[in-house]
Design an enzyme around this catalytic site. Sequence first.
Site, short mmCIF file in Angstrom:
data_model
loop_
_atom_site.label_atom_id
_atom_site.label_comp_id
_atom_site.label_asym_id
_atom_site.label_seq_id
_atom_site.Cartn_x
_atom_site.Cartn_y
_atom_site.Cartn_z
N ASP A 81 0.81 -1.23 0.00
CA ASP A 81 0.00 0.00 0.00
C ASP A 81 0.85 1.28 0.00
OD1 ASP A 81 0.82 -0.85 2.59
OD2 ASP A 81 -0.72 0.37 3.54
N GLU A 139 -0.50 -1.97 5.21
CA GLU A 139 0.47 -1.95 6.33
C GLU A 139 0.46 -0.58 7.01
OE1 GLU A 139 3.79 -1.06 8.63
OE2 GLU A 139 3.63 -0.17 6.64
NI NI Z 1 6.76 1.01 5.28
#
Ligand code: NI
Length: 399
Positions: A81, A139
Amino acid sequence: MFNSIMDEINNNLMNDLIKWRRYLHQNPELSYMEVKTSQFIYDTLLTFGNLEVSRPTPTSVMAKLIGRHPGKIIAFRADIDALPIQETTELEYSSQNPGVMHACGHDGHTAMLLGTAKILSSVKDQINGEVRFIFQHAEEMTPGGAIEMIEAGVMEGVDCIYGIHLWSPLETGKIGICYGPMMGSPDSFSITINGKGGHAALPHETIDSITIGAQVVNNLQHIVSRGTDPFENVVVTITHFSGGSKWHVIPGNAEINGNVRTINPKLRETMSGKIEKIIKGITEAHGATYEFKYSLGFDPVINDESVTKVTEEIAREIFGDESITRIKPVLAGEDFSAYQKVAPGCFFFIGIGNEEKATNYPHHHPNFNIDEDTLGKGVEMFVATTMKLLCNEKSYNLI
Ligand code: NI
């Protein structure tokens, strides 16, 4: 065999790695919204052959490479992401998605794991056991995609897991290894001080939320400076303080937000209580009330000693002692920690900091960029790890 694989990476794979990374860089997507990104990964993996490719969650991808003979299962993880940042690098492959940017290197992590899958899928018959390639969404946003991946079963039967973060504070090409605790828990809190508003000239008729809030902010500094063992790693940071809007009005409420970083799980458990005790004491003393909300972020990344030892040995063999750096822990958070609660793992850094290439900006900076020459190193580390753990001794000795 290993030498020929390294030749393959250097001669042919680098073009792919850079091409993939730049495509991802141009098309960044925010956490939980990695629709095009995950489709690109899925489609690319299918072109390699020999892989069982699946979608554990709507915007993530997993590939399994099942070797010829049974054996251990090892997993490699990349996060995919991007961040809500407007890119200012002016690179020819800058983000085409306004306000969204790969400013942490996850485009590089994804490219490295695709490259690893490409190489290993071509030597399937020499693998005993199974390799799992985990392309994890979200994340950058708590609670993080890792726990969803685990719930979806990606870690079932996994013996050990590895992850890489490209790291700009580290000199380009260096491998940063850390034993035990490596990254912190990014926890957060919000406080509302409820006083009693009134005229600025008649403070005795109010309960001033600003002065009470200021005392709370000051006293919270004592948690680290006076209330914690100096050899522990803790940060308590106030990131927001607001209240009132007029020069002649004492506001009835003030809002405070903050961030707590710890690396020791036992100490982490005590932080919320220590903070609330201070808020309670100060507000009570001045006749105010409070609301307090404490949110736990990711668990700390704690590297397994023996898994990390193998990683360090491999890095030394491939790149030489001079390329290996034992690094100190950092208090940034990483949800790689979730996998480490299921199986022993090692998370490590590959340095990308190079002033000449302007790849030394901090992570999450709008000018952040990676040194693409390091992408091959990530593939080499993952491929060599597979050779060492899942291929017979003979193959590995060819290194
Ligand atoms: Ni990172």
